[in-house]
Design a protein around this motif. Structure first.
Motif, mmCIF file in Angstrom:
data_model
loop_
_atom_site.group_PDB
_atom_site.id
_atom_site.type_symbol
_atom_site.label_atom_id
_atom_site.label_comp_id
_atom_site.label_asym_id
_atom_site.label_seq_id
_atom_site.Cartn_x
_atom_site.Cartn_y
_atom_site.Cartn_z
ATOM 1 N N MET A 134 -0.212 73.409 79.495
ATOM 2 C CA MET A 134 0.507 72.469 79.714
ATOM 3 C C MET A 134 -0.024 70.727 79.540
ATOM 4 S SD MET A 134 2.939 73.190 81.944
ATOM 5 C CE MET A 134 3.375 72.078 83.064
ATOM 6 N N ASN A 135 -1.193 70.972 78.704
ATOM 7 C CA ASN A 135 -2.016 69.668 78.574
ATOM 8 C C ASN A 135 -2.159 69.341 76.976
ATOM 9 O OD1 ASN A 135 -3.668 70.999 81.047
ATOM 10 N ND2 ASN A 135 -2.253 68.919 81.392
ATOM 11 N N ILE A 136 -1.219 70.251 76.014
ATOM 12 C CA ILE A 136 -1.538 69.860 74.896
ATOM 13 C C ILE A 136 -1.010 68.569 74.220
ATOM 14 C CG2 ILE A 136 -0.938 71.070 72.541
ATOM 15 C CD1 ILE A 136 -0.883 73.613 73.707
ATOM 16 N N PRO A 137 -1.386 67.723 73.896
ATOM 17 C CA PRO A 137 -0.971 66.455 73.550
ATOM 18 C C PRO A 137 0.219 66.580 72.354
ATOM 19 C CG PRO A 137 -3.038 66.234 73.184
ATOM 20 C CD PRO A 137 -2.788 67.829 73.352
ATOM 21 N N TYR A 138 0.956 65.486 72.221
ATOM 22 C CA TYR A 138 2.046 65.443 71.359
ATOM 23 C C TYR A 138 1.534 64.705 70.035
ATOM 24 C CZ TYR A 138 5.391 67.036 74.582
ATOM 25 O OH TYR A 138 6.137 67.587 75.603
ATOM 26 N N THR A 139 1.334 65.258 68.849
ATOM 27 C CA THR A 139 0.781 64.516 67.677
ATOM 28 C C THR A 139 1.733 63.940 66.911
ATOM 29 O OG1 THR A 139 1.057 66.693 66.135
ATOM 30 C CG2 THR A 139 -1.047 66.740 67.505
ATOM 31 N N THR A 140 1.014 63.042 66.195
ATOM 32 C CA THR A 140 1.784 62.295 65.163
ATOM 33 C C THR A 140 2.222 62.872 63.853
ATOM 34 O OG1 THR A 140 -0.080 60.768 64.397
ATOM 35 C CG2 THR A 140 1.004 60.104 66.504
ATOM 36 N N SER A 141 2.838 62.151 63.118
ATOM 37 C CA SER A 141 2.867 62.626 61.658
ATOM 38 C C SER A 141 1.713 62.693 60.945
ATOM 39 C CB SER A 141 4.154 61.925 60.840
ATOM 40 O OG SER A 141 5.260 62.042 61.567
ATOM 41 N N TYR A 142 0.905 61.733 61.362
ATOM 42 C CA TYR A 142 -0.419 61.415 60.619
ATOM 43 C C TYR A 142 -1.500 62.015 61.571
ATOM 44 C CZ TYR A 142 2.787 58.544 57.869
ATOM 45 O OH TYR A 142 3.634 58.148 57.037
ATOM 46 N N TRP A 143 -1.198 62.961 62.096
ATOM 47 C CA TRP A 143 -2.239 63.514 63.068
ATOM 48 C C TRP A 143 -3.603 63.887 62.598
ATOM 49 C CZ3 TRP A 143 -4.803 68.264 62.206
ATOM 50 C CH2 TRP A 143 -4.099 69.109 61.251
#
Length: 299
Positions: A134-143
């Motif tokens: 429930m706490n996995i962050p949302y990454t960006t395209s340049y993660w």
């Protein structure tokens, strides 16, 4: 030396609350202040908090349960009233940070390895040390831009060990209390990351002591929890249309209709009740337009 104020919202989790408070107050990097918002607990939490003798602890009890969103808005706003606080460290009452968790969150900022940081979030594990679903962050395209430094660039994260500067909060405002539950952390952190790069710090570890390590879904959830999904669908539609315009709005509408499809084909009971709350939340989300409040305002 940066002053950090921890903000913790609690409701009827006394034993976990005690463990969380102990872990926060015994960090290798000492917190300057700990603000606890007790959302009208009925399990003895109030009596326990009255007995605490650490001068760093400040307790606020609203006149009614304002949900997680309202609790975090109050707590963060109170943290902002102390001009000595440089950062706010936000978490739930079942969050147990490792001893150097805060130190690891601050390290990239203090060392100057990142600039103009929006927020930093911890690497959240479950009780068996697996990733907390429930706490996995949302990454960006340049993660992976700073992955070699143990920093993963993220777009949004949960209120389970989140560090943000008071300067940023003054600029972007507080979490939206009208969300009540579900999605206030996602909206708040997305609001920040649209302006500033934000990161998950892999070496900053916390344990989230949830009862089970799996996601929740209106398709399979128990009957007593179904009404809560009103907030999920309403808040998600607001967030997507507010932050991602027509594209986000369209995608979220399709997601919500897909949820109806899943209920019809996979739910074992109360299908029409589940669908009712999907549409109720969706319709409310079309007009839902809460105003972002800023710390200078009284709540």
């Amino acid at each position: 030396m940066k002053n950090v104020c921890a903000v913790l919202v609690t409701y009827n989790r006394l034993e976990l609350l005690k463990e969380s408070i102990s872990a926060i107050l015994n960090q290798t990097y000492k917190v300057h202040q700990l603000i606890i918002v007790d959302n009208q607990s009925t399990d003895g939490t109030s009596d326990y908090l009255k007995q605490t003798d650490d001068a760093r602890i400040k307790v606020y009890t609203p006149s009614k349960n304002l949900g997680g969103a309202g609790g975090f808005q109050i707590g963060i706003n109170q943290a902002m009233q102390n001009v000595e606080n440089d950062f706010v460290w936000i978490m739930d009452d079942d969050t147990i940070p490792q001893k150097d968790c805060l130190d690891q969150l601050l390290k990239p900022i203090v060392s100057g390895s990142v600039e103009s940081t929006g927020f930093m979030c911890s690497n959240v594990r479950w009780t068996d040390d697996s990733a907390a679903v429930m706490n996995i962050p949302y990454t960006t395209s340049y993660w992976n831009e700073l992955a070699q430094q143990g920093l993963i660039q993220v777009k949004a994260a949960s209120f389970v060990s989140l560090l943000v500067s008071t300067k940023i909060i003054r600029e972007v405002g507080l979490p939206i209390k009208e969300f009540f539950v579900w999605g206030d952390d996602y909206e708040f952190t997305w609001r920040i990351s649209k302006k500033y790069k934000s990161y998950c710090v892999c070496s900053s570890l916390v344990t989230h002591k949830m009862g089970a390590n799996h996601g929740v879904d209106i398709v399979t959830d128990t009957i007593g929890r179904i009404p809560r999904y009103f907030y999920s669908f309403r808040n998600s539609l607001y967030t997507e249309r507010h932050h991602d315009g027509v594209k986000g709005f369209t995608i979220q509408i399709l997601r919500e209709f897909y949820s109806v499809h899943k209920v019809l084909h996979h739910s074992k009971d109360h299908k029409w009740l589940r669908i009712r709350y999907i549409f109720k939340g969706m319709l409310a989300g079309l007009a839902f337009n809460p105003q972002i409040q800023f710390p200078k305002e009284r709540l």
